[in-house]
Enzyme design. Structure first.
Site, short mmCIF file in Angstrom:
data_model
loop_
_atom_site.label_atom_id
_atom_site.label_comp_id
_atom_site.label_asym_id
_atom_site.label_seq_id
_atom_site.Cartn_x
_atom_site.Cartn_y
_atom_site.Cartn_z
N ASP A 1 0.84 -1.21 0.00
CA ASP A 1 0.00 0.00 0.00
C ASP A 1 0.87 1.25 0.00
O ASP A 1 1.98 1.25 0.54
CB ASP A 1 -0.92 -0.02 1.23
CG ASP A 1 -2.08 0.96 1.10
OD1 ASP A 1 -2.37 1.40 -0.03
OD2 ASP A 1 -2.69 1.27 2.13
N ASN B 1 -10.55 -3.39 -6.08
CA ASN B 1 -9.80 -2.40 -6.87
C ASN B 1 -10.44 -2.14 -8.25
O ASN B 1 -10.15 -1.13 -8.87
CB ASN B 1 -8.34 -2.83 -7.08
CG ASN B 1 -7.46 -2.64 -5.85
OD1 ASN B 1 -6.47 -3.34 -5.68
ND2 ASN B 1 -7.81 -1.69 -4.98
N ASN C 1 1.26 3.44 -2.95
CA ASN C 1 1.74 3.93 -4.25
C ASN C 1 1.17 5.31 -4.57
O ASN C 1 1.89 6.20 -5.04
CB ASN C 1 1.31 2.99 -5.38
CG ASN C 1 1.95 1.63 -5.31
OD1 ASN C 1 2.89 1.43 -4.56
ND2 ASN C 1 1.43 0.70 -6.09
C1 FPP Z 1 -1.85 0.27 -3.30
O1 FPP Z 1 -1.47 1.59 -3.45
C2 FPP Z 1 -1.40 -0.58 -4.38
C3 FPP Z 1 -2.22 -1.16 -5.30
C4 FPP Z 1 -3.67 -0.95 -5.38
C5 FPP Z 1 -1.73 -2.08 -6.30
C6 FPP Z 1 -0.36 -2.66 -6.13
C7 FPP Z 1 0.28 -2.65 -7.44
C8 FPP Z 1 1.61 -2.56 -7.68
C9 FPP Z 1 2.57 -2.60 -6.59
C10 FPP Z 1 2.17 -2.38 -9.05
C11 FPP Z 1 1.83 -3.39 -10.08
C12 FPP Z 1 1.91 -4.81 -9.66
C13 FPP Z 1 2.66 -5.77 -10.25
C14 FPP Z 1 2.55 -7.19 -9.81
C15 FPP Z 1 3.62 -5.47 -11.30
P1 FPP Z 1 -2.59 2.70 -3.38
O2 FPP Z 1 -2.84 3.17 -4.75
O3 FPP Z 1 -3.79 2.19 -2.65
O4 FPP Z 1 -1.87 3.81 -2.53
P2 FPP Z 1 -2.55 4.92 -1.62
O5 FPP Z 1 -3.14 4.22 -0.44
O6 FPP Z 1 -1.39 5.79 -1.24
O7 FPP Z 1 -3.56 5.60 -2.48
#
Ligand code: FPP
Length: 246
Positions: free
Chosen positions: A16, A64, A18
């Site tokens: 979590d 998601n 990104n």
């Molecule tokens: C959460 O961050 C992450 C995700 C919803 C997806 C995870 C995906 C990756 C790490 C990249 C692609 C995956 C692969 C296998 C290549 P968020 O967007 O919820 O972050 P936030 O809470 O800060 O908004």
């Protein structure tokens, strides 16, 4: 480096942060996911080098799909890129790739790349890398119920045969064993529908580090914290994970 004693065998990670990583830099959320994908590559390498038997990554939850279409599209593109770019690394290092979740919902290209790499790596004996894609822990439990109900209605099993042991056999995320350690990055203290059934006795490790910043030192920290815990599995100490029979 942590010591190798009592290394967790199966580690699950809720990746979590990104979006916040990108927003903190005035960048588009997609940029954060791109850096997140780079962190996935690092984590796979590190986990393998440390000798973990299984790594399960929560790459995309069933929930998601509710994100804006452009973000879903970007995440699917990153998944496809990952499956192409990491193919040689996965096959060359004896990694067995598998997927859990409702992968029939994935775009055709992602699904065919995934199916191809899962098939090509199925006999590999090194670490098992499981990607949770369109995955939900509740959904997985409900599907297990459905499978058992079908077998009862076909008279293959009796209602009295339904036990924890019978149930767990219908839970694909547990094909590599229960998770010993679940890590969540990004500062929240939630399980967010990840590995619910298997999480029963997992040690939980939460860190404020945002996923794109997560690296080897953070894995070491999580493993070291795990190694300091005393796992009792509902007993009084000195016990091992209970066995529920065949
Ligand atoms: C959460 O961050 C992450 C995700 C919803 C997806 C995870 C995906 C990756 C790490 C990249 C692609 C995956 C692969 C296998 C290549 P968020 O967007 O919820 O972050 P936030 O809470 O800060 O908004």
């Amino acid at each position: 480096m942590g010591n190798d004693r009592n290394l967790p065998s199966h580690v699950g990670i809720i990746m979590d942060g990104n979006g916040r990583w990108a927003t903190n830099r005035g960048l588009d959320r997609t940029h954060g996911h791109r850096e997140g994908a780079a962190a996935v590559r690092r984590a796979v390498r590190t986990a393998r080098a440390k000798g973990l038997r299984a790594l399960t990554l929560y790459a995309f939850s069933e929930q998601n799909w509710g994100r804006p279409g452009s973000e879903v599209h970007a995440l699917m593109g990153l998944l496809q890129d990952f499956l192409v770019a990491e193919r040689d690394e996965i096959l060359g290092n004896g990694i067995r790739l598998r997927a859990i979740g409702n992968t029939s919902r994935l775009p055709m290209l992602a699904r065919s790349l995934l199916d191809g790499l899962v098939a090509a790596s199925k006999d590999n004996q090194g670490m098992t890398l499981t990607l949770a894609l369109s995955y939900g822990g509740q959904e997985e439990i409900v599907e297990a119920c459905r499978q058992l109900a079908i077998r009862v209605s076909n008279k293959e099993i009796d209602v009295s045969d339904i036990s924890v042991a019978a149930f767990r056999k219908e839970i694909p995320s547990l094909d590599v064993g229960e998770p010993d350690l679940i890590i969540r990055t990004g500062g929240d203290f939630r399980i967010s529908n990840f590995l619910l059934f298997g999480a029963a006795y997992a040690e939980l490790h939460f860190t404020d580090v945002l996923w794109p910043d997560f690296g080897e030192a953070d894995i070491d920290e999580a493993i070291a914290a795990f190694q300091k815990r005393e796992r009792r599995f509902g007993g009084v100490g000195g016990l091992h994970r209970p066995h529920h029979g065949a």
